[in-house]
Design an enzyme around this catalytic site. Structure first.
Site, mmCIF file in Angstrom:
data_model
loop_
_atom_site.group_PDB
_atom_site.id
_atom_site.type_symbol
_atom_site.label_atom_id
_atom_site.label_comp_id
_atom_site.label_asym_id
_atom_site.label_seq_id
_atom_site.Cartn_x
_atom_site.Cartn_y
_atom_site.Cartn_z
ATOM 1 N N HIS A 145 53.953 70.362 8.621
ATOM 2 C CA HIS A 145 54.217 69.546 7.425
ATOM 3 C C HIS A 145 54.944 68.256 7.757
ATOM 4 O O HIS A 145 55.031 67.367 6.916
ATOM 5 C CB HIS A 145 55.034 70.362 6.413
ATOM 6 C CG HIS A 145 54.241 71.453 5.760
ATOM 7 N ND1 HIS A 145 53.735 71.355 4.499
ATOM 8 C CD2 HIS A 145 53.828 72.661 6.234
ATOM 9 C CE1 HIS A 145 53.051 72.454 4.199
ATOM 10 N NE2 HIS A 145 53.104 73.274 5.239
ATOM 11 N N ASP A 202 58.161 60.314 7.495
ATOM 12 C CA ASP A 202 57.888 61.408 6.572
ATOM 13 C C ASP A 202 56.499 61.949 6.863
ATOM 14 O O ASP A 202 55.547 61.165 6.978
ATOM 15 C CB ASP A 202 57.954 60.890 5.127
ATOM 16 C CG ASP A 202 58.481 61.939 4.159
ATOM 17 O OD1 ASP A 202 58.336 63.138 4.449
ATOM 18 O OD2 ASP A 202 59.036 61.545 3.117
HETATM 19 P P1 ADQ Z 1 59.983 67.333 1.836
HETATM 20 O O1 ADQ Z 1 60.684 66.651 2.951
HETATM 21 O O2 ADQ Z 1 60.818 68.230 1.026
HETATM 22 O O3 ADQ Z 1 58.696 68.112 2.346
HETATM 23 P P2 ADQ Z 1 58.303 65.815 -0.162
HETATM 24 O O4 ADQ Z 1 56.930 65.758 0.348
HETATM 25 O O5 ADQ Z 1 58.690 64.540 -0.847
HETATM 26 O O6 ADQ Z 1 59.405 66.102 0.927
HETATM 27 O O7 ADQ Z 1 58.355 66.992 -1.185
HETATM 28 C C1 ADQ Z 1 59.471 67.199 -1.967
HETATM 29 C C2 ADQ Z 1 59.096 68.015 -3.191
HETATM 30 O O8 ADQ Z 1 60.298 68.399 -3.823
HETATM 31 C C3 ADQ Z 1 58.272 67.215 -4.186
HETATM 32 O O9 ADQ Z 1 57.316 68.036 -4.751
HETATM 33 C C4 ADQ Z 1 59.302 66.783 -5.213
HETATM 34 O O10 ADQ Z 1 58.833 66.661 -6.532
HETATM 35 C C5 ADQ Z 1 60.326 67.880 -5.139
HETATM 36 N N1 ADQ Z 1 61.635 67.301 -5.436
HETATM 37 C C6 ADQ Z 1 62.278 66.338 -4.767
HETATM 38 N N2 ADQ Z 1 63.425 66.025 -5.398
HETATM 39 C C7 ADQ Z 1 63.485 66.803 -6.484
HETATM 40 C C8 ADQ Z 1 64.412 66.951 -7.555
HETATM 41 N N3 ADQ Z 1 65.502 66.205 -7.653
HETATM 42 N N4 ADQ Z 1 64.141 67.868 -8.482
HETATM 43 C C9 ADQ Z 1 63.033 68.610 -8.413
HETATM 44 N N5 ADQ Z 1 62.119 68.504 -7.456
HETATM 45 C C10 ADQ Z 1 62.342 67.619 -6.501
HETATM 46 C C11 ADQ Z 1 58.078 68.345 3.619
HETATM 47 C C12 ADQ Z 1 57.775 67.098 4.466
HETATM 48 C C13 ADQ Z 1 56.948 66.118 3.653
HETATM 49 C C14 ADQ Z 1 55.674 66.805 3.158
HETATM 50 C C15 ADQ Z 1 56.006 68.121 2.462
HETATM 51 C C16 ADQ Z 1 54.760 68.914 2.124
HETATM 52 O O11 ADQ Z 1 58.979 66.497 4.908
HETATM 53 O O12 ADQ Z 1 56.614 64.966 4.433
HETATM 54 O O13 ADQ Z 1 55.020 65.943 2.236
HETATM 55 O O14 ADQ Z 1 56.812 68.942 3.287
HETATM 56 O O15 ADQ Z 1 53.958 69.059 3.254
#
Ligand code: ADQ
Length: 487
Positions: free
Chosen positions: A188, A396
């Site tokens: 991921h 990311d």
């Molecule tokens: P993350 O580093 O956690 O994931 P991201 O892809 O942005 O990053 O996913 C975060 C998730 O958490 C999103 O669905 C978002 O809506 C949710 N989220 C964030 N802040 C929130 C809040 N305040 N309240 C509720 N929900 C919140 C890792 C990798 C990423 C990759 C994902 C999936 O680092 O690059 O995209 O896995 O593979």
């Protein structure tokens, strides 16, 4: 956007359009085999869904609820003694099997090797990486523990899908115990460039353990190419034109599967929630001002400080924005037991406090900084209210927030996404304003461009991206991966 980038993005779009064409995945040979998913955390739906689970959990749940199967991993609980067998919990077509971790395992495997060695390294933060060998031993110990607890639950023709950097050596442990099932891995987070990976003391052993899988999936072509470059340069492995690798006496397939979101569901939630009481309260509180939104876990890879600094630059360089824009940054704390996360929290508090102290008026506060999570539906409403979605990670794997922001927009009056070129999502979302997060003035200029963008251009940019997210949504993502794994 440079010519090279746009060519790359077009090639990418064409490839995904082909893969996601109707019927392309209906013949999946994996269709009647049981799916067994392994991830560090298992998000069992006790007491109903939380509505705020992260992207990985949403993706896995989507696959398991449709296909049925087993979801195995850590319960999220730590205990004093050594953990016993898995706790089993059934819900609909899914069997959840979770193990607890001892305090020592949690410290060495999770906080240690996963989050103080691999996470910073794979996000190019060598300055923060700690390669303590105790962490590595804990990492191997937990991977072995997981393998031993999983084996009794397996059937011969299961398809195993193992997720993310916490569990890279899991297949090697399972193979060592005689398991011959098809095993796939999905990373991921980014796969780093060779020169960065070489800083990991056990890089060769880690890559060797990856080669125990049948299929290794990456978020982007760039990461997959970086992996192949390591294999060919460091190991002299033979790489075939379709990305198949011959290494350590095994044949391994590689592929690119950019994770996505439940686009239709989110678009609907955003539209429904647009008139909710909370969203009206948000709108009333910002009045006629334009909203700029950022949503992230509080993590140093997400470029949160850059965002505050670029916003300050915007207020300085384009003072007409003072009193006319509001930034809402939502950043719930994560990995609170890892010291570097305490540091970024303090830095953000200081930066937001200083910005507000310098620019606030008696009737206007430039930035609202919230250290808490929100449910998915509420977030969708927030995204839809914001004229600008600001996503500026320094590195990311994908970044689902960028995709969620786009899917939540009002097609008649969409906002503009400002997106870091170092997010995997930048390879797909060609309607965003792509920025270099290290260039603060450039980010401020892009925000200014977004705020001033005419409606026609906003619609044109939105439609291309939304179409792409509709075609290649979270369902297409898992079906695409599993069809390749089962082939
Ligand atoms: P993350 O580093 O956690 O994931 P991201 O892809 O942005 O990053 O996913 C975060 C998730 O958490 C999103 O669905 C978002 O809506 C949710 N989220 C964030 N802040 C929130 C809040 N305040 N309240 C509720 N929900 C919140 C890792 C990798 C990423 C990759 C994902 C999936 O680092 O690059 O995209 O896995 O593979």
């Amino acid at each position: 956007m440079t010519a090279v980038e746009s060519v790359q993005q077009r090639a990418y779009a064409a490839r995904w359009a082909r893969r996601a064409a109707p019927g392309a995945r209906s013949q999946a040979p994996s269709a009647d085999r049981r799916l067994v998913v392994v991830s560090n955390r298992v998000s069992a739906p006790r007491g109903g869904r939380t509505g705020s689970e992260g992207g990985l959990a949403v993706g896995i749940r989507a696959a398991l609820e449709e296909k049925g199967g087993v979801w195995f991993g850590w319960s999220g609980k730590t205990i004093e003694r050594d953990p016993g067998g898995p706790s089993i919990f059934e819900s609909g077509p899914v069997t959840y099997a979770t193990v607890d971790l001892s305090k020592r395992d949690y410290e060495e495997y999770y906080n240690g090797f996963a989050n103080r060695s691999l996470w910073p390294l794979f996000h190019y933060r060598l300055d923060l990486a700690d390669f303590n060998r105790r962490y590595l031993a804990g990492y191997q110990r937990v991977n072995s523990l997981f393998a031993h607890r999983l084996v009794p639950l397996l059937k011969d023709d299961d398809l195993l899908w193992i997720h993310d950097y916490h569990l890279i050596p899991m297949a090697e442990h399972l193979r060592g115990m005689g398991c011959e099932q098809a095993m796939g891995f999905f990373l991921h987070i980014p796969w780093p460039a060779i020169e960065v990976l070489l800083a990991l003391p056990n890089h060769r052993a880690l890559v060797k353990s990856l080669c125990a899988y049948n299929l290794i999936g990456f978020q982007t072509e760039n990461y997959r190419r970086a992996f192949l470059a390591y294999l060919s340069r460091e190991l002299g492995a033979q790489i075939e034109p379709d990305g198949t690798v011959l290494a350590f006496g095994r044949r391994i397939r590689t592929g690119t599967y950019p994770i996505s979101i439940d686009t239709a569901d989110l678009a609907e939630a955003a539209a429904e929630n647009a008139e909710s009481r909370q969203i009206r309260r948000l709108q009333a509180s910002i009045r006629e001002r334009e909203l700029i939104i950022g949503v992230d876990r509080l993590d140093y890879s997400k470029g949160l400080l850059v965002r505050v600094q670029a916003y300050e630059h915007l207020l300085r360089a384009y003072p007409a924005n003072r009193g006319r824009v509001v930034m809402l940054q939502i950043a719930p704390p994560s990995r609170i037991d890892v010291p570097e996360y305490g540091q970024i929290r303090r830095e953000m508090e200081a930066a937001c406090g200083a910005l507000n102290a310098a620019y606030s008026e008696f009737d206007w506060t430039p930035i609202r900084y919230l250290n808490k999570g929100f449910g998915r539906r509420m977030l969708a409403g927030f995204y839809r209210t914001a004229a600008v979605g600001l996503v500026t990670p320094l590195r990311d794997g994908m970044n689902l927030v960028a995709k969620e922001y786009v899917a939540s927009q009002d097609p008649e009056n969409p906002g503009v996404l400002v997106l870091s070129r170092f997010a995997g999502a930048a390879e797909e979302l060609d309607g965003a304003l792509i920025v270099n997060p290290y260039d603060l003035e450039g980010v401020a200029e892009a925000i200014q461009t977004a705020l001033a963008m005419p409606l026609d251009e906003r619609r044109a940019r939105f439609h291309g991206m939304f179409e792409r997210l509709q075609t290649y949504d979270i369902h297409a993502w898992w079906a695409d991966y599993l069809s390749d794994l089962g082939a």
